[in-house]
Design an enzyme around this catalytic site. Structure first.
Site, PDB file in Angstrom:
ATOM      1  N   ILE A   1      -0.498   3.847   3.296  1.00 49.04           N
ATOM      2  CA  ILE A   1      -0.201   3.624   1.874  1.00 49.04           C
ATOM      3  C   ILE A   1       0.296   4.931   1.257  1.00 49.04           C
ATOM      4  O   ILE A   1      -0.461   5.903   1.130  1.00 49.04           O
ATOM      5  CB  ILE A   1      -1.443   3.108   1.121  1.00 49.04           C
ATOM      6  CG1 ILE A   1      -2.088   1.948   1.892  1.00 49.04           C
ATOM      7  CG2 ILE A   1      -1.064   2.672  -0.284  1.00 49.04           C
ATOM      8  CD1 ILE A   1      -1.175   0.766   2.153  1.00 49.04           C
ATOM      9  N   GLU A   2       1.571   4.934   0.882  1.00 51.06           N
ATOM     10  CA  GLU A   2       2.200   6.137   0.347  1.00 51.06           C
ATOM     11  C   GLU A   2       3.063   5.804  -0.866  1.00 51.06           C
ATOM     12  O   GLU A   2       3.355   4.639  -1.140  1.00 51.06           O
ATOM     13  CB  GLU A   2       3.083   6.804   1.397  1.00 51.06           C
ATOM     14  CG  GLU A   2       2.436   7.068   2.734  1.00 51.06           C
ATOM     15  CD  GLU A   2       3.412   7.709   3.711  1.00 51.06           C
ATOM     16  OE1 GLU A   2       4.046   8.709   3.328  1.00 51.06           O
ATOM     17  OE2 GLU A   2       3.542   7.205   4.844  1.00 51.06           O
ATOM     18  N   ALA A   3       3.498   6.842  -1.558  1.00 50.07           N
ATOM     19  CA  ALA A   3       4.484   6.748  -2.633  1.00 50.07           C
ATOM     20  C   ALA A   3       4.122   5.640  -3.624  1.00 50.07           C
ATOM     21  O   ALA A   3       2.986   5.556  -4.083  1.00 50.07           O
ATOM     22  CB  ALA A   3       5.873   6.555  -2.039  1.00 50.07           C
TER      23      ALA A   3
END
Length: 527
Positions: free
Chosen positions: A171-173
């Site tokens: 889970i990024e950005a």
């Protein structure tokens, strides 16, 4: 993970641990109360703690849709036989449709990439897969799929097709900052995990998050809390030890910055699990941490994770017995060819450094002898905690007291560890679980070592120097006796007791004479 790649309702059940996973019972002796009653404080510590059959595992990430195609089904060494396939993301035209990098549905990947056949070959060779959802560049399923039931079905379709027991949520950005998506994701994963476990199937869930040497971001800790609050039994949190930018202290190697990131994450997970009502020992918390460095040239031009960094980082990870080790990515684990000129520009298919015949997969995977499936059945439960007291007879510094005031630089003992005050403080627990270092006035220095005792200052006979008196003004270089111990003034002072020098050596105006100098004075007095 890398900006240069195509990276990735039911009631909560009380966390539990299956008896079949038990391997070791660690017995930690409780320190008895002193007959004089001279102890202060206590420490929660695992007494006869049941420990899961924890075998740390290694699996490198493979970018399934990157070109040239990486032949993960033909690993060059045992360290590369287990892989994390990335990334399952939402289709461009249907947010609840899982795809590989938006380029292929699961069925299309079977034909265009021959993925199912290659996975069958990997299985024949004894390899295991974990599937990663999300990544940096595209929408993770929960970001756009707003119906939780449809979201559960989407996750389940991947788990069923590839018959996996471990999933990875990268889970990024925007996927990370979208907290509504985080709540949906946590609810759906909890539902899926409960369904799988109710049917007798394992489903380990790893949450992969960006990290700095100071630890997880606020959005990162929120993501962990959302999972725990929803009742998800997290196998652990895998931190992306890469691309630190300005958060890395000048002069620190990538290995050192990454070690700091793990230490900070360890502290944060302790606070997050405690807030969720699950008390875990330090050793148990380490098993819930994973690490994924970006090998070679990182996206930040000045950051290169080299072979020496890999060896140092691996040694620390093994010493702490973290849960898993990965790398980004197996596609990149080789030197670039002579036709690849700009090594500062991150490549999907080489590391950007001269590796010779050495592979990062072997350096980082060394000693990680477990397998993903082997730990997929582990179920979290709170550790059994017992009370233990700090013993002044075995403490090198005074034991912390809630009513005492401590100046900057003061060292104390609390819960068998040495802490140092970062600023003036009073009544703030040294081991209070906090998410960020700036929330506590205390820095953990390290544990009280076996055999330590209070340091005893050498003394001189009465009359060697004047006795210290509070109202007297002292100039730099003046010498006094305090309880027989000789001190020398470091600067002008008045009313500053030499007693503070033992716990605040830098900030106190007095310094005790060196033991060798005291010995010379005693020799002179005897002549």
């Amino acid at each position: 993970m890398s900006a240069a790649t195509s990276a990735a309702s039911t009631q909560p059940v009380a966390p539990r641990r299956r008896l079949s996973a038990l391997r070791v019972v660690l017995s930690v002796a409780l320190v008895g109360l002193l007959a004089s009653g001279g102890f202060v404080g206590w420490q929660w510590w695992s007494a006869a703690q049941a420990v899961e059959d924890h075998e740390p595992w290694f699996a490198g990430y493979v970018d399934v849709t990157a070109t040239p195609t990486f032949a993960f089904e033909a690993p060059a060494s045992d360290a590369g036989r287990d892989v994390v396939l990335s990334f399952i993301v939402a289709a461009k035209d249907d947010a609840c449709e899982p795809t590989w990098g938006t380029g292929y549905t699961l069925e299309e990947a079977s034909h265009a990439l021959d993925l199912d056949r290659r996975l069958a070959r990997l299985d024949q060779l004894g390899g295991q897969i974990t599937v990663s959802f999300g990544g940096l560049l595209n929408d993770e399923l929960a970001t756009g799929c707003t119906n939780v039931n449809d979201l559960v079905d989407a996750y389940a379709s991947v788990v069923d097709r590839y018959e996996i027991t471990t999933i990875d949520l990268d889970i990024e950005a925007g996927n990370l900052t979208n907290t509504s998506a985080g709540e949906r994701r946590a609810e759906a994963i909890h539902t899926l995990q409960v369904e799988r476990r109710s049917a007798g199937d394992d489903l380990a869930v790893w949450l992969t998050l960006p990290v700095a040497p100071s630890g997880l971001t606020e959005y990162g800790t929120t993501a962990v809390s959302q999972m725990l609050d929803a009742g998800v039994d997290l196998a652990g949190v895998n931190v992306m030890t890469m691309d630190y930018g300005s958060s890395r202290t000048d002069g620190d190697s990538m290995a050192m910055a990454s070690i700091q990131a793990l230490q900070s994450t360890h502290r944060q997970l302790g606070a997050l699990y405690s807030r969720a009502g699950i008390e875990l020992s330090p050793a148990s918390l380490w098993t819930k941490i994973g690490a994924t460095p970006m090998i070679g040239q990182n996206d930040v031009p000045g950051e290169v994770f080299g072979l020496a960094d890999a060896e140092e980082f691996n040694a620390f990870a093994l010493e702490q017995r973290i849960g898993r080790m990965s790398l980004w990515s197996l596609n990149r684990d080789q030197s670039c060819g002579s036709n690849y000129v700009d090594l500062k520009r991150v490549s999907d298919s080489c590391s950007g450094i001269d590796q010779g015949d050495v592979r990062f997969v072997d350096l980082l995977g060394e000693g990680f002898d477990g397998r993903p499936d082997g730990s997929a059945g582990a179920v979290t439960t709170a550790d059994t905690l017992e009370e233990i007291v700090d013993d002044p007879a075995t403490s090198p510094y005074a034991i912390w007291a809630p009513e005492a005031s401590y100046l900057e630089g003061t060292k104390i003992v609390w819960h068998r560890s040495v802490y140092q005050a970062k600023w003036w403080t009073r009544g703030e627990l040294p081991d209070n679980p906090v998410l960020n270092e700036w929330e506590t006035p205390w820095t953990l220095i390290g544990p009280v070592l076996p055999g330590e005792t209070p340091f005893e200052m050498p003394t001189l006979p009465k009359g060697t120097y004047p006795e210290w008196e509070g109202p007297t003004i002292y100039e730099k270089g003046d010498r006094v006796l305090f309880d027989g111990v000789p001190f020398e003034s470091k600067w002008w002072n008045e009313g500053e007791s030499p007693e503070a020098a033992s716990s605040n050596p830098d900030g106190a105006p007095w310094a005790p004479l060196a033991e060798s100098e005291v010995g010379a004075i005693l020799d002179a007095l005897e002549q």
